[in-house]
Design a protein around this motif. Structure first.
Motif, PDB file in Angstrom:
ATOM      1  N   GLU A   1      94.656  21.055  78.314  1.00 22.45           N
ATOM      2  CA  GLU A   1      94.940  22.411  78.733  1.00 22.45           C
ATOM      3  C   GLU A   1      95.950  22.955  78.037  1.00 22.45           C
ATOM      4  O   GLU A   1      97.041  22.594  77.903  1.00 22.45           O
ATOM      5  N   GLU A   2      95.815  24.316  77.158  1.00 20.76           N
ATOM      6  CA  GLU A   2      96.878  24.938  76.428  1.00 20.76           C
ATOM      7  C   GLU A   2      97.535  25.910  77.173  1.00 20.76           C
ATOM      8  O   GLU A   2      96.736  26.392  77.959  1.00 20.76           O
ATOM      9  N   SER A   3      98.781  25.960  76.803  1.00 11.67           N
ATOM     10  CA  SER A   3      99.353  26.760  77.909  1.00 11.67           C
ATOM     11  C   SER A   3      99.575  28.316  76.925  1.00 11.67           C
ATOM     12  O   SER A   3      99.266  28.210  75.774  1.00 11.67           O
ATOM     13  N   GLU A   4     100.234  29.355  77.271  1.00 12.98           N
ATOM     14  CA  GLU A   4     100.320  30.472  76.644  1.00 12.98           C
ATOM     15  C   GLU A   4     100.785  30.238  75.190  1.00 12.98           C
ATOM     16  O   GLU A   4     100.215  31.040  74.015  1.00 12.98           O
ATOM     17  N   ASP A   5     101.924  29.638  75.226  1.00 12.81           N
ATOM     18  CA  ASP A   5     102.683  29.340  73.978  1.00 12.81           C
ATOM     19  C   ASP A   5     102.465  28.016  73.112  1.00 12.81           C
ATOM     20  O   ASP A   5     102.832  27.938  71.946  1.00 12.81           O
ATOM     21  N   ALA A   6     102.156  27.083  73.844  1.00 15.05           N
ATOM     22  CA  ALA A   6     102.121  25.535  73.210  1.00 15.05           C
ATOM     23  C   ALA A   6     100.654  25.088  73.041  1.00 15.05           C
ATOM     24  O   ALA A   6      99.856  25.168  74.112  1.00 15.05           O
ATOM     25  N   LEU A   7     100.341  24.429  72.007  1.00 14.74           N
ATOM     26  CA  LEU A   7      99.247  23.767  72.008  1.00 14.74           C
ATOM     27  C   LEU A   7      99.119  22.485  72.358  1.00 14.74           C
ATOM     28  O   LEU A   7     100.299  21.587  72.450  1.00 14.74           O
ATOM     29  N   ALA A   8      98.049  22.193  72.986  1.00 16.33           N
ATOM     30  CA  ALA A   8      97.949  20.726  73.759  1.00 16.33           C
ATOM     31  C   ALA A   8      97.561  19.787  72.655  1.00 16.33           C
ATOM     32  O   ALA A   8      96.794  19.543  71.892  1.00 16.33           O
ATOM     33  N   ALA A   9      98.356  18.742  72.721  1.00 17.98           N
ATOM     34  CA  ALA A   9      98.179  17.360  71.947  1.00 17.98           C
ATOM     35  C   ALA A   9      97.132  16.379  72.121  1.00 17.98           C
ATOM     36  O   ALA A   9      97.345  15.365  71.595  1.00 17.98           O
ATOM     37  N   THR A  10      96.395  16.820  72.990  1.00 22.19           N
ATOM     38  CA  THR A  10      95.143  15.907  73.696  1.00 22.19           C
ATOM     39  C   THR A  10      96.062  14.541  74.065  1.00 22.19           C
ATOM     40  O   THR A  10      96.638  14.278  74.576  1.00 22.19           O
ATOM     41  N   SER A  11      95.423  13.445  73.337  1.00 18.44           N
ATOM     42  CA  SER A  11      95.859  12.018  73.972  1.00 18.44           C
ATOM     43  C   SER A  11      97.196  11.652  72.947  1.00 18.44           C
ATOM     44  O   SER A  11      97.683  10.260  73.241  1.00 18.44           O
ATOM     45  N   LEU A  12      97.543  12.318  72.104  1.00 16.63           N
ATOM     46  CA  LEU A  12      98.733  11.890  71.090  1.00 16.63           C
ATOM     47  C   LEU A  12     100.064  11.726  72.013  1.00 16.63           C
ATOM     48  O   LEU A  12     100.451  12.459  72.660  1.00 16.63           O
ATOM     49  N   SER A  13     100.815  10.617  71.650  1.00 13.81           N
ATOM     50  CA  SER A  13     102.090  10.519  72.291  1.00 13.81           C
ATOM     51  C   SER A  13     102.820  11.549  71.483  1.00 13.81           C
ATOM     52  O   SER A  13     102.684  12.074  70.477  1.00 13.81           O
ATOM     53  N   ALA A  14     104.345  11.673  72.130  1.00 15.74           N
ATOM     54  CA  ALA A  14     105.211  12.573  71.408  1.00 15.74           C
ATOM     55  C   ALA A  14     105.513  12.183  70.018  1.00 15.74           C
ATOM     56  O   ALA A  14     105.427  13.056  69.044  1.00 15.74           O
ATOM     57  N   PRO A  15     105.750  10.804  69.618  1.00 11.96           N
ATOM     58  CA  PRO A  15     106.081  10.542  68.278  1.00 11.96           C
ATOM     59  C   PRO A  15     104.888  10.910  67.174  1.00 11.96           C
ATOM     60  O   PRO A  15     105.033  11.149  66.235  1.00 11.96           O
ATOM     61  N   ARG A  16     103.602  10.632  67.772  1.00  8.09           N
ATOM     62  CA  ARG A  16     102.624  10.872  66.938  1.00  8.09           C
ATOM     63  C   ARG A  16     102.471  12.464  66.952  1.00  8.09           C
ATOM     64  O   ARG A  16     102.145  12.917  65.724  1.00  8.09           O
ATOM     65  N   ALA A  17     102.647  12.984  68.044  1.00  2.00           N
ATOM     66  CA  ALA A  17     102.515  14.515  67.869  1.00  2.00           C
ATOM     67  C   ALA A  17     103.620  15.177  66.924  1.00  2.00           C
ATOM     68  O   ALA A  17     103.095  16.190  66.293  1.00  2.00           O
ATOM     69  N   ARG A  18     104.557  14.707  66.892  1.00  2.00           N
ATOM     70  CA  ARG A  18     105.567  14.991  66.010  1.00  2.00           C
ATOM     71  C   ARG A  18     105.173  15.178  64.616  1.00  2.00           C
ATOM     72  O   ARG A  18     105.176  15.908  63.728  1.00  2.00           O
ATOM     73  N   ILE A  19     104.751  13.859  64.224  1.00  2.00           N
ATOM     74  CA  ILE A  19     104.200  13.615  62.849  1.00  2.00           C
ATOM     75  C   ILE A  19     102.916  14.683  62.565  1.00  2.00           C
ATOM     76  O   ILE A  19     102.927  15.308  61.510  1.00  2.00           O
ATOM     77  N   ALA A  20     102.063  14.565  63.523  1.00  2.72           N
ATOM     78  CA  ALA A  20     101.072  15.588  63.355  1.00  2.72           C
ATOM     79  C   ALA A  20     101.311  17.094  63.138  1.00  2.72           C
ATOM     80  O   ALA A  20     100.995  17.748  62.370  1.00  2.72           O
ATOM     81  N   LEU A  21     102.317  17.576  63.891  1.00  2.00           N
ATOM     82  CA  LEU A  21     102.961  18.844  63.791  1.00  2.00           C
ATOM     83  C   LEU A  21     103.502  19.254  62.250  1.00  2.00           C
ATOM     84  O   LEU A  21     103.174  20.042  61.644  1.00  2.00           O
ATOM     85  N   GLN A  22     104.387  17.930  61.791  1.00  2.00           N
ATOM     86  CA  GLN A  22     104.815  18.261  60.569  1.00  2.00           C
ATOM     87  C   GLN A  22     103.854  18.407  59.484  1.00  2.00           C
ATOM     88  O   GLN A  22     104.197  19.238  58.596  1.00  2.00           O
ATOM     89  N   LEU A  23     102.974  17.498  59.480  1.00  2.00           N
ATOM     90  CA  LEU A  23     101.639  17.621  58.464  1.00  2.00           C
ATOM     91  C   LEU A  23     100.962  18.931  58.628  1.00  2.00           C
ATOM     92  O   LEU A  23     100.720  19.214  57.734  1.00  2.00           O
ATOM     93  N   ALA A  24     100.902  19.311  59.964  1.00  2.00           N
ATOM     94  CA  ALA A  24     100.035  20.542  59.968  1.00  2.00           C
ATOM     95  C   ALA A  24     100.757  21.631  59.545  1.00  2.00           C
ATOM     96  O   ALA A  24     100.352  22.653  58.804  1.00  2.00           O
ATOM     97  N   LEU A  25     102.335  21.776  59.741  1.00  2.00           N
ATOM     98  CA  LEU A  25     103.087  22.815  59.343  1.00  2.00           C
ATOM     99  C   LEU A  25     103.175  22.757  57.826  1.00  2.00           C
ATOM    100  O   LEU A  25     103.146  23.853  56.899  1.00  2.00           O
ATOM    101  N   ASN A  26     103.249  21.601  57.153  1.00  2.00           N
ATOM    102  CA  ASN A  26     103.376  21.317  55.770  1.00  2.00           C
ATOM    103  C   ASN A  26     101.974  21.950  55.168  1.00  2.00           C
ATOM    104  O   ASN A  26     101.809  22.547  53.867  1.00  2.00           O
ATOM    105  N   ALA A  27     100.957  21.675  55.743  1.00  3.93           N
ATOM    106  CA  ALA A  27      99.396  21.986  55.208  1.00  3.93           C
ATOM    107  C   ALA A  27      99.444  23.427  55.330  1.00  3.93           C
ATOM    108  O   ALA A  27      98.756  24.007  54.202  1.00  3.93           O
ATOM    109  N   ALA A  28      99.670  23.974  56.349  1.00  7.07           N
ATOM    110  CA  ALA A  28      99.503  25.418  56.050  1.00  7.07           C
ATOM    111  C   ALA A  28     100.599  25.993  55.215  1.00  7.07           C
ATOM    112  O   ALA A  28     100.029  27.338  54.862  1.00  7.07           O
ATOM    113  N   LYS A  29     101.442  25.702  54.852  1.00  9.04           N
ATOM    114  CA  LYS A  29     102.311  26.115  53.597  1.00  9.04           C
ATOM    115  C   LYS A  29     101.495  25.941  52.313  1.00  9.04           C
ATOM    116  O   LYS A  29     101.448  26.845  51.369  1.00  9.04           O
TER     117      LYS A  29
END
Ligand code: SIN
Length: 348
Positions: free
Chosen positions: A299-327
């Motif tokens: 479930e996504e909330s208004e402002d945050a994307l849900a990380a499905t089954s990712l743990s916090a350390p994995r979600a952090r790497i995923a977000l860093q890679l996603a922000l970098n890729a979008a750049k």
């Protein structure tokens, strides 16, 4: 026969990259207190020399020391170097497979990172990249590192028809996808694979193999490896007495993303509502995960994307890679890139 990379090897071989960790650790009093030791003391060449006799005769092994650290000190610059090295080596026709000796403390981050940046390439080339390590230092009487390293070498050399290429981890006689890896116990020998869907090495179970193929089919293209400074992303855990100030401090310091490890189904403390809205308004990327350590968060909330089954350390790497890729590729958003590596179907 094991060689160091200084001697160029043109015939088919397994390349072992040394990163450090307990597998290369030494305890001053190994008999009395093996749990008290320094990680990253022995060179990867020495680790290979210790198992020389047991390495199958037809297996050529070459080593390269990338770092020799306690993995709690892992930095993003080293992750960039590791992924670039793995990519180069995968492209070398003489390299049959790659083994990485790594500390278990942050092997979860490295496993997810390599899967997201080099996994598709390894799969396309039919080559295996295997992370391994140990829970006991190299001079402990029951040291688990030698067998883990030997198993990893054998798995790296497996014929492609017996297992697809990809990024894997081998510990305590079992193999799992590196993106499923997470240290889940302080001292158990199978701590890094404790929760991961895995299979015994000698007898690959068909259920695990079909899941592996389904996960690989669901995963999108590799994301670019960040060069230079990585996007700044922090992890915050919601808890009793959580204070809004910590979020305000992060926003005012220029944080680019926050992974929110919520309670239960990703619940966040009410006192965080206002500062999180401010963060979203200022363009801080927000991702929500659960601090429970298991289950799926869809479930996504208004402002945050849900990380499905990712743990916090994995979600952090995923977000860093996603922000970098979008750049790098402005035709897609960080949310698109995040979904490519984080959002998998229900079979997970
Ligand atoms: C480390 O992560 O480098 C130390 C702990 C370990 O390898 O088990």
């Amino acid at each position: 026969m094991s060689k160091n990379l200084d001697q160029i090897e043109n015939s088919s071989h397994i390349l072992v990259l040394g990163m450090g960790g307990t597998i290369a650790g030494l305890a001053p009093n190994p008999e009395g207190k093996p749990s008290s030791y320094r990680a990253g003391e022995l060179a990867v060449e020495t680790l290979l020399a210790k198992i020389q006799e047991a390495i199958p005769g037809d297996l050529k092994v070459v080593s390269q020391q990338l770092a020799n650290i306690d993995s709690r000190d892992l930095g993003e610059d080293l992750l960039t170097l590791l992924a670039n090295t793995v990519k180069d080596l995968l492209g070398n026709p003489a390299v049959q497979g790659i083994v990485i000796t790594h500390g278990t403390d942050t092997v979860e981050e490295t496993g997810f990172f390599l899967s997201a940046t080099c996994g598709k390439l390894a799969e396309k080339l039919g080559k295996r990249v295997i992370l391994t390590g140990a829970m006991l230092p190299a001079n402990a009487p029951q040291a688990d590192g030698p067998l883990n390293l030997l198993d990893a070498l054998k798995w790296a050399a497996t014929a492609p028809e017996n297992c697809p290429g990809g990024i894997f981890a081998v510990f305590a006689g079992k193999v799992c996808l590196a993106r499923d890896l997470a240290k889940r116990h302080t001292s158990a020998l199978n701590a890094p694979l404790m929760d991961a869907p895995s299979s015994p090495l000698g007898l690959i179970n068909p259920g695990w193999m079909s899941r592996l193929r389904a996960v690989q089919a669901a995963l999108g293209e590799d994301l670019p490896i960040p060069e230079g400074e990585w996007p700044w992303v922090e992890i915050l855990t919601s808890h009793a007495g959580a204070r809004p100030l910590v979020i305000e401090l992060l926003i005012n310091s220029g944080v680019q993303g926050i992974v929110l490890a919520g309670t239960g189904l990703g619940g966040l403390h009410e006192d965080w509502s206002h500062p999180l809205k401010q963060a979203a308004k200022k363009g801080v990327a927000l991702v929500k995960t659960s601090r429970t350590g298991a289950g799926v968060l869809a479930e996504e909330s208004e402002d945050a994307l849900a990380a499905t089954s990712l743990s916090a350390p994995r979600a952090r790497i995923a977000l860093q890679l996603a922000l970098n890729a979008a750049k790098v590729d402005k035709s897609l958003t960080w949310q698109d890139f995040f979904a490519r590596i984080a959002v998998l179907p229900e079979f997970r």
